[in-house]
Design an enzyme around this catalytic site. Structure first.
Site, PDB file in Angstrom:
ATOM      1  N   GLU A   1      -6.891  -7.493  -0.179  1.00  0.00           N
ATOM      2  CA  GLU A   1      -7.388  -7.366   1.197  1.00  0.00           C
ATOM      3  C   GLU A   1      -8.858  -6.958   1.193  1.00  0.00           C
ATOM      4  OE1 GLU A   1      -5.120  -4.933   3.925  1.00  0.00           O
ATOM      5  OE2 GLU A   1      -3.229  -5.671   3.079  1.00  0.00           O
TER       6      GLU A   1
ATOM      7  N   GLU B   1       0.808  -1.227   0.000  1.00  0.00           N
ATOM      8  CA  GLU B   1       0.000   0.000   0.000  1.00  0.00           C
ATOM      9  C   GLU B   1       0.842   1.279   0.000  1.00  0.00           C
ATOM     10  OE1 GLU B   1      -2.829  -0.066   3.222  1.00  0.00           O
ATOM     11  OE2 GLU B   1      -4.240  -1.202   2.014  1.00  0.00           O
TER      12      GLU B   1
HETATM   13  C1  GAL Z   1      -4.203  -2.239   5.231  1.00  0.00           C
HETATM   14  C2  GAL Z   1      -2.847  -2.889   5.371  1.00  0.00           C
HETATM   15  C3  GAL Z   1      -2.922  -4.123   6.258  1.00  0.00           C
HETATM   16  C4  GAL Z   1      -3.688  -3.816   7.508  1.00  0.00           C
HETATM   17  C5  GAL Z   1      -5.050  -3.281   7.144  1.00  0.00           C
HETATM   18  C6  GAL Z   1      -5.902  -2.900   8.317  1.00  0.00           C
HETATM   19  O1  GAL Z   1      -4.061  -0.911   4.891  1.00  0.00           O
HETATM   20  O2  GAL Z   1      -2.334  -3.251   4.131  1.00  0.00           O
HETATM   21  O3  GAL Z   1      -1.627  -4.555   6.549  1.00  0.00           O
HETATM   22  O4  GAL Z   1      -2.972  -2.882   8.239  1.00  0.00           O
HETATM   23  O5  GAL Z   1      -4.923  -2.128   6.402  1.00  0.00           O
HETATM   24  O6  GAL Z   1      -6.126  -3.992   9.121  1.00  0.00           O
END
Ligand code: GAL
Length: 833
Positions: A251, A182
Site C-alpha cells: 500500500e 496490518e
Molecule cells: C491501511 C489499511 C487500508 C486502508 C488504509 C488507509 O492501514 O490497510 O485498508 O485502511 O490504511 O486508507
C-alpha cells in the site's frame, strides 16, 4: 479425401493445443516474484470492485493498463458477499469473478487480498456483523469460533477462484493473495493470542493450496512461506523477515481518505513518484498504489465513523474514473522509466554509493546491462552530483532514473505530462426551466414520525448499546422516554453521553439540538412543559469502526448517563436506568419509501423540516460525462436513485477553517500535510453512476434528518475545462527519444510539450495561453514572465488547433531565443471541443 480428413484432424488438434490454458508457476526469491521462471519488476494499483459499477470496470482497468500497471489489487469484502450467514451474494457490483476476468482480459495480473479483515475504510473493516453475535467469538485472535468462520469464508473465495481457474497456476491472472491485514500494527493488544493467530492464519491460507504466494502486510512475524510486506507513504529501506523474501510494498497511499467534517486530502505527484522511485532504487520490485482508483462508498458501506461517501483518495483515476492529470501521466512516465531498468534490476542486487550530502546512487550492473537511480533526499536544496564521470543536477527531494547509467529519462520532480482541469458544472435536466439548475420543482414528501411508530418497538430498563441493538440493520435507533415535570421545573438542561456518532434531540416532537462525536457528551438547554413531556433521542451510526485493536467492540449509541440537570433546587433526575422504548430503524424503511412505494406521499416540498422523505422524478442529463448530484442546501441523510443507494449525504458538515496551508511536495508527507477545501462542506457532490439511470422517468428518493431545501438539489456533470503543459528545456528527454537514440545513436533531442484531448472524437479547439520564456503559475492561471517569445501563441495554434493531439519541441530552434543564457520553459493551456 483421406488427405483432407487428416488435415482437418490435424487442424482440430492444433486448435486444441492453442486454446489450452497453460498455468504458470509463481514463486519468489530475495529479489522478486518469479513468474514462469522469470523475476519481475511489477507495478500494481488498487481498484475495489464494489466502489464502482461493472460498466465502469473495463475502462478503469484499461486506463490502469495504459498508466503502466501490471497488476490490479483488490480486497474481498466479506460483509458484502455474506450479509447473512451462509447466504452469499456475488451479483452486480459484487461480481468478483467478473471483475477478475475483466482484469485477465486486459492482460493484467491480480493480487487478491482476501483478508477477510480488510480495514479499507469499509464498514466494520469488512466483517459481517453477525460474526459478533456468535457465542464465545473473539475476532482476530486465537479463537476457535472466529477461526472457523474466517477459514470458511477464505476457503469459499479460494474455491470460487479455483473453480473458475483464476489462479496463475491454473492459467488465470491471480499471482498473489493476502491473508489478514496490518495485524502487526495492533497485535500486541491481543497478547499471547496474537502470535498463535498469525501462525494459524498463515498455515490455514497455505493449506488452501492456491499455487501462488501469500503475503501478510505490516506483519513482521509473518511465518514462512508467507511474505511480510510494507504499507505506508514510503517503504524504501523495508527489509522482509527472511533472506529469501522479496521487498514488496502493498500500500503506497496516493492521497488519503475523506471524512465528513474534514478537509480534502491530496498528495503531490512529485512526492509519490519520489517515494516509488526510491523504493525501486533501494531494491524493491513490487509496489502497489492504494488507491489507483478509489471510487465511491455506495449505500452504507463506509467504515467509520464519519468516512465520507466519496472515496476519491486523490488517486490517479478520480472518483468518476477520469485520469487525474498530471498525476496519472507523471506516474505513467515513471513506470516506463522503471521498466526500462527492469532487465538490469532483476539481474542483480543494487550497489549504492554516496554522491555527497543527502545524495546517493544505486546501480544495477552486470556485464551486459546497467541501470541507475540517483537520489537527492535533501528537503530543501538542489544538488549537482558527479556520477560515472558525468555531472547531474538533482532537484531537492527527487530521483533521476538512468536506464543506461548515463542518460536521465525521468526525474520525479519534473513533470512532463499534461495537466487537466475538470470541473463539475451544474446542468439542466428534463422537467425544469432552463433558468433553474434544480433537479426538479415537483416533489412529494412523507414525514417520518418523531419517536416510536412501529410495532417492532420494545421496552427495556436502562440504556442499550446501539450496535448490539440494531445489528447494523439501520443507522437509526430511537431512544424514547417521557418525563414529568412540575410548573417551576420547565427550564432545564438535558445532559447526554453517547458513544456516538450523531444524536438528534427531539422534545415534544421538535428538534432541539444535535451533536456529532465519537464519543459525545453534550448539554442541551431545553424548555419542557409542565406535566408529561415526550423525549425522543435519535441516535445514529455513520459507518462502523474499521480500524484499531478491538475495533469491533467500540460500540455506539447512548450509553448514558442521560439526565435532566438543574431542576428545582438544582437537583438532577437521572433517566438512565428508567424504562426506555426503543425502535430500530425508520418507519419509512419498513414502508419501502426508498423505492418510492406507499400511498403516503403528498405533493410539496416543505423546507427546513427534519425527518422528511422526499421524492421526485427526473430525466438523465444528456451526454456521457459522469454525473453527480449536488446536495447543497440539504442537511444529512441518505439518497436512492431508482432504488439504489448512492450513499449517505452530509453537505451540512463543514471542514475546519484552518489546516489548509500551501503544501510543498518536498519533505516527508503525512495525511494532514496537504489539505484543501477548508471551511467548506466536506462533500457536496455525490456520484450517480450512469448505468443506474434511464433516459427519463428516474426516481430520486431522499431521507433528510435535519431539514433542507430539496429544490436546491441539482445535477452536475464533469466537464473538461483545460489541458495544460509546462515543460522546461532542462527536463529529461522523452523516453521515446532515448530509446530511438539508443538504437540510432543520434544526438540528443529536446524535451517536448504534448497535449491530447481525452476523447477520440474531440479536437483542440483553442489555445488559451502559450508562453516560451519564463512563464509562471499553474494550469488555469499561467502568466507571462519577464522573458517571452512573441511567436509562442501562433506556433501553438498552428501546431495544435483542429487536431486531437499535438507535440511541440521546447527549444530555441522552434521559438527563437528571447533571453540568451536563461533556462526557458514552454507553458500552454488549451481547450478541447
Ligand atoms: C491501511 C489499511 C487500508 C486502508 C488504509 C488507509 O492501514 O490497510 O485498508 O485502511 O490504511 O486508507
Amino acid at each position: 479425401m483421406i488427405m483432407k480428413r487428416v488435415l482437418v484432424v490435424w487442424l482440430l488438434a492444433a486448435a486444441v493445443v492453442v486454446t489450452a490454458v497453460v498455468g504458470v508457476t509463481v514463486t519468489y526469491d530475495h529479489r522478486a516474484l518469479v513468474i514462469d521462471g522469470k523475476r519481475r519488476v511489477l507495478v500494481s494499483g488498487s481498484i475495489h470492485y464494489p466502489r464502482s459499477t461493472p460498466d465502469m470496470w473495463p475502462d478503469l482497468i484499461q486506463k490502469s493498463k495504459d498508466g503502466g500497471l501490471d497488476v490490479i489489487e483488490t480486497y474481498v469484502f466479506w460483509n458484502l458477499h455474506e450479509p447473512v450467514k451462509n447466504q452469499y451474494d456475488f451479483e452486480g457490483r459484487k461480481d468478483l469473478v467478473k471483475f477478475i476476468k475483466l482484469v485477465a482480459d486486459a492482460g493484467l495480473y491480480v493480487h487478491l487480498r482476501i483478508g477477510p479483515y480488510v480495514c479499507a475504510e469499509w464498514n466494520y473493516g469488512g466483517f459481517p456483523l453477525w460474526l459478533h453475535f456468535i457465542p464465545g467469538i473473539k475476532l482476530r485472535t486465537d479463537n476457535e469460533p472466529f477461526e472457523a468462520e474466517m477459514k470458511r469464508f477464505t476457503a469459499k473465495i479460494v474455491g470460487m477462484m479455483k473453480d473458475e481457474k483464476l489462479y496463475a497456476s491454473q492459467g488465470g491472472p491471480i499471482i498473489l493473495s493476502q491473508i489478514e491485514n496490518e495485524y502487526g500494527n495492533i497485535d500486541t493488544s491481543y497478547g499471547s493470542g496474537a502470535p498463535k493467530y498469525i501462525k494459524w492464519a498463515a498455515s490455514m491460507a497455505t493449506s488452501l493450496d492456491t499455487g501462488v504466494p501469500w503475503v501478510m502486510c505490516q506483519q513482521k512475524d509473518a511465518p514462512d512461506p508467507t511474505i511480510d510486506t510494507c504499507n505506508g507513504f514510503y517503504c524504501d529501506g523495508y527489509k522482509p523477515n527472511a533472506a529469501n523474501k522479496p521487498t514488496m510494498w502493498t500500500e503506497n497511499w496516493t492521497g488519503w481518505f475523506l471524512s465528513f467534517g474534514g478537509a480534502v486530502p491530496y498528495r503531490p505527484v512529485e512526492d509519490i513518484a519520489f517515494a516509488v522511485a526510491r523504493f525501486y532504487q533501494r531494491g524493491g520490485t513490487f509496489q502497489n498504489y492504494y488507491m489507483y482508483h478509489g471510487g465511491t462508498n455506495f449505500g452504507r458501506t463506509t467504515g467509520g465513523p464519519f468516512i465520507a461517501t466519496s472515496y476519491d483518495y486523490d488517486a490517479p483515476l478520480d472518483e468518476y474514473g477520469a485520469p487525474r492529470q498530471p498525476k496519472w501521466g507523471h506516474l505513467q512516465e515513471l513506470h516506463k522509466a522503471i521498466k526500462l531498468c527492469e532487465e538490469a534490476m532483476v539481474a542483480t542486487d543494487p550497489k549504492n554509493m554516496s554522491l555527497g550530502h543527502n545524495a546517493e546512487a544505486h546501480v544495477y550492473q552486470t556485464s551486459s546491462t546497467c541501470a541507475a537511480y540517483l537520489a537527492n533526499i535533501d528537503t530543501q536544496n538542489d544538488a549537482t552530483v558527479n556520477f560515472n564521470g558525468n555531472s547531474y543536477k538533482l532537484p531537492a527531494w527527487s530521483v533521476s532514473i538512468l536506464p543506461d547509467c548515463k542518460n536521465v529519462v525521468f526525474n520525479t520532480a519534473k513533470i512532463n505530462s499534461m495537466a487537466t482541469i475538470r470541473k463539475f458544472v451544474a446542468t439542466n435536466v428534463g422537467n425544469v426551466l432552463s433558468a433553474s439548475k434544480a433537479i426538479s420543482t415537483e416533489w412529494s414528501y412523507v414525514s417520518e414520525p418523531v419517536g416510536i411508530s412501529s410495532s417492532g418497538a420494545f421496552k427495556k430498563p436502562g440504556l442499550l448499546e446501539q450496535i448490539n441493538t440494531t445489528a447494523d440493520q439501520s443507522d437509526y435507533l430511537w431512544y424514547s422516554i417521557s418525563a414529568n415535570v412540575k410548573d417551576d421545573e420547565t427550564q432545564t438542561t438535558l445532559h447526554v453521553k453517547s458513544l456516538g456518532h450523531v444524536l438528534h434531540v427531539f422534545i415534544n416532537d421538535q428538534l432541539k439540538g444535535s451533536a456529532i462525536g465519537n464519543p459525545i457528551t453534550k448539554d442541551f438547554p431545553i424548555t419542557l412543559k409542565s406535566g408529561k413531556n415526550k423525549l425522543d433521542l435519535l441516535s445514529l451510526t455513520v459507518g462502523l469502526q474499521n480500524y484499531g485493536a478491538f475495533f469491533d467492540l467500540a460500540g455506539a449509541g447512548i450509553t448514558g448517563p442521560v439526565q435532566l440537570v438543574g431542576l428545582k433546587n438544582g437537583s438532577t433526575v437521572d433517566l438512565s436506568s428508567q424504562e426506555w422504548t426503543y425502535q430500530v430503524g425508520l418507519k419509512g424503511d419498513k414502508l419501502g419509501l426508498n423505492t418510492g412505494g406507499s400511498s403516503l406521499w403528498v405533493s410539496g416540498y416543505p423546507k427546513g423540516q427534519p425527518l422528511t422523505w422526499y421524492k421526485t422524478n427526473f430525466d438523465a442529463p444528456s451526454g456521457d460525462n459522469p454525473i453527480a448530484i449536488d446536495f447543497t442546501g440539504m442537511g444529512k441523510g441518505e439518497a436512492w436513485v431508482n432504488g439504489q443507494s448512492i450513499g449517505r449525504y452530509w453537505p451540512a458538515y463543514i471542514a475546519p477553517t484552518s489546516g489548509c496551508s500551501d503544501c510543498s511536495y518536498k519533505g516527508a508527507y503525512n495525511s494532514n500535510k496537504c489539505l484543501k477545501n477548508c471551511g467548506k462542506p466536506s462533500q457536496t457532490l455525490y456520484h450517480v453512476p450512469r448505468s443506474w439511470l434511464k433516459p427519463s422517468g428516474n426516481l430520486l428518493v431522499l431521507f433528510e434528518e435535519m431539514g433542507g431545501d430539496p429544490t436546491q438539489i441539482a445535477f452536475a456533470t464533469q466537464e473538461l475545462q483545460s489541458l495544460c503543459s509546462h515543460v522546461s528545456q532542462s527536463h529529461p528527454i522523452s523516453m521515446e527519444a532515448w530509446s530511438q537514440e539508443k538504437s540510432t545513436k543520434k544526438s540528443k533531442s529536446e524535451p517536448r510539450v504534448s497535449l491530447e484531448c481525452p476523447h477520440p472524437n474531440q479536437v483542440i479547439s483553442s489555445i488559451k495561453f502559450a508562453s516560451f520564456g519564463t512563464p509562471q503559475g499553474k494550469c488555469g492561471s499561467f502568466s507571462h514572465g519577464e522573458c517571452q517569445s512573441t511567436d509562442a501563441l501562433s506556433i501553438l495554434q498552428k501546431a495544435c488547433i483542429g487536431s486531437r493531439s499535438c507535440n511541440v519541441g521546447v527549444s530555441t530552434a522552434t521559438f527563437g531565443d528571447p533571453c540568451i543564457g536563461v533556462v526557458k520553459s514552454l507553458a500552454v493551456e488549451a481547450s478541447c471541443a
